[in-house]
Design a protein around this motif. Structure first.
Motif, PDB file in Angstrom:
ATOM      1  N   CYS A  30      81.998  48.560  63.260  1.00  8.53           N
ATOM      2  CA  CYS A  30      82.121  50.012  63.138  1.00  8.53           C
ATOM      3  C   CYS A  30      80.770  50.633  63.481  1.00  8.53           C
ATOM      4  O   CYS A  30      79.867  50.656  62.653  1.00  8.53           O
ATOM      5  N   GLU A  31      80.647  51.097  64.690  1.00  8.44           N
ATOM      6  CA  GLU A  31      79.392  51.703  65.123  1.00  8.44           C
ATOM      7  C   GLU A  31      79.647  53.133  65.556  1.00  8.44           C
ATOM      8  O   GLU A  31      80.596  53.431  66.278  1.00  8.44           O
ATOM      9  N   ASP A  32      78.786  54.014  65.102  1.00  4.73           N
ATOM     10  CA  ASP A  32      78.870  55.418  65.483  1.00  4.73           C
ATOM     11  C   ASP A  32      78.207  55.567  66.848  1.00  4.73           C
ATOM     12  O   ASP A  32      77.002  55.420  66.975  1.00  4.73           O
ATOM     13  N   GLU A  67      83.420  56.183  59.505  1.00  4.17           N
ATOM     14  CA  GLU A  67      83.077  54.799  59.159  1.00  4.17           C
ATOM     15  C   GLU A  67      84.031  54.228  58.123  1.00  4.17           C
ATOM     16  O   GLU A  67      84.468  53.078  58.231  1.00  4.17           O
ATOM     17  N   CYS A  87      87.259  53.332  59.742  1.00  4.74           N
ATOM     18  CA  CYS A  87      87.065  52.152  60.582  1.00  4.74           C
ATOM     19  C   CYS A  87      87.054  50.886  59.726  1.00  4.74           C
ATOM     20  O   CYS A  87      87.713  49.900  60.059  1.00  4.74           O
ATOM     21  N   GLU A  88      86.319  50.908  58.602  1.00  8.26           N
ATOM     22  CA  GLU A  88      86.276  49.752  57.707  1.00  8.26           C
ATOM     23  C   GLU A  88      87.664  49.464  57.147  1.00  8.26           C
ATOM     24  O   GLU A  88      88.079  48.308  57.069  1.00  8.26           O
TER      25      GLU A  88
END
Length: 140
Positions: A58-60, A68, A71-72
Motif C-alpha cells: 500500500c503505497e501512496d 491506506e 488498501c490494508e
C-alpha cells in the motif's frame, strides 16, 4: 480438557484416545483450557495479520483517492483474514473465557428486540460449556 500422552510406539490416529496402555493423562479445568485456547488463537491471528500488513503493498503514489486503511483491509480480504480488521465494539471472545455478563450493543435504529423502559431489565451471560458427550466446548 484431557490430553493423553502416548508412547511413540503405540500412538495411533485410529484410536479415539490415541493409545490404550502406557499413557499418562494431563487434565485441565475447562476455564484454563478455554483461556489458553482463546489466547493462542488471538496471538496466531495477530501474527498472521502483522505478516499480511508488512507484506501489503500500500503505497501512496500521490493519488488524492488513496486510502491506506482501505488498501490494508483489501490485503486482509485477499488473504482470507477479514477478522484482522476489528471494528470498535465488536464481540470479544476473550472477555467470556469465564462466565460473564454480556452487554448487547445499543442499536441506534431500535430495530432489535427491546423491553419497554418500565419493564425489568434482562441480564445475559456468556461463558464456556461442554457439549453433550463432553468432547466439545461451546461459548454461549
Amino acid at each position: 480438557a484431557r490430553f493423553r500422552l502416548c508412547p511413540t510406539d503405540s500412538c495411533s490416529a485410529d484410536e479415539a484416545s490415541g493409545c490404550t496402555s502406557g499413557y499418562g493423562d494431563y487434565i485441565l479445568d475447562m476455564n484454563t483450557y478455554v483461556q489458553a485456547y482463546v489466547e493462542y488463537k488471538r496471538e496466531a491471528l495477530e501474527q498472521a495479520c502483522e505478516e499480511i500488513k508488512e507484506n501489503c503493498e500500500c503505497e501512496d503514489n500521490g493519488d488524492d483517492q488513496f486510502d491506506e486503511e482501505a488498501c490494508e483491509y483489501q490485503c486482509y480480504v485477499d488473504a482470507g483474514l477479514e477478522s484482522c480488521y476489528r471494528e470498535e465494539g465488536a464481540f470479544e471472545p476473550e472477555a467470556y473465557t469465564e462466565c460473564a455478563q454480556y452487554e448487547p450493543p445499543e442499536a441506534d435504529d431500535d430495530g432489535g428486540r427491546r423491553l419497554e423502559e418500565d419493564e425489568e431489565e434482562v441480564q445475559y451471560f456468556i461463558g464456556p460449556y461442554c457439549g453433550n458427550q463432553g468432547g466439545d466446548v461451546y461459548l454461549g
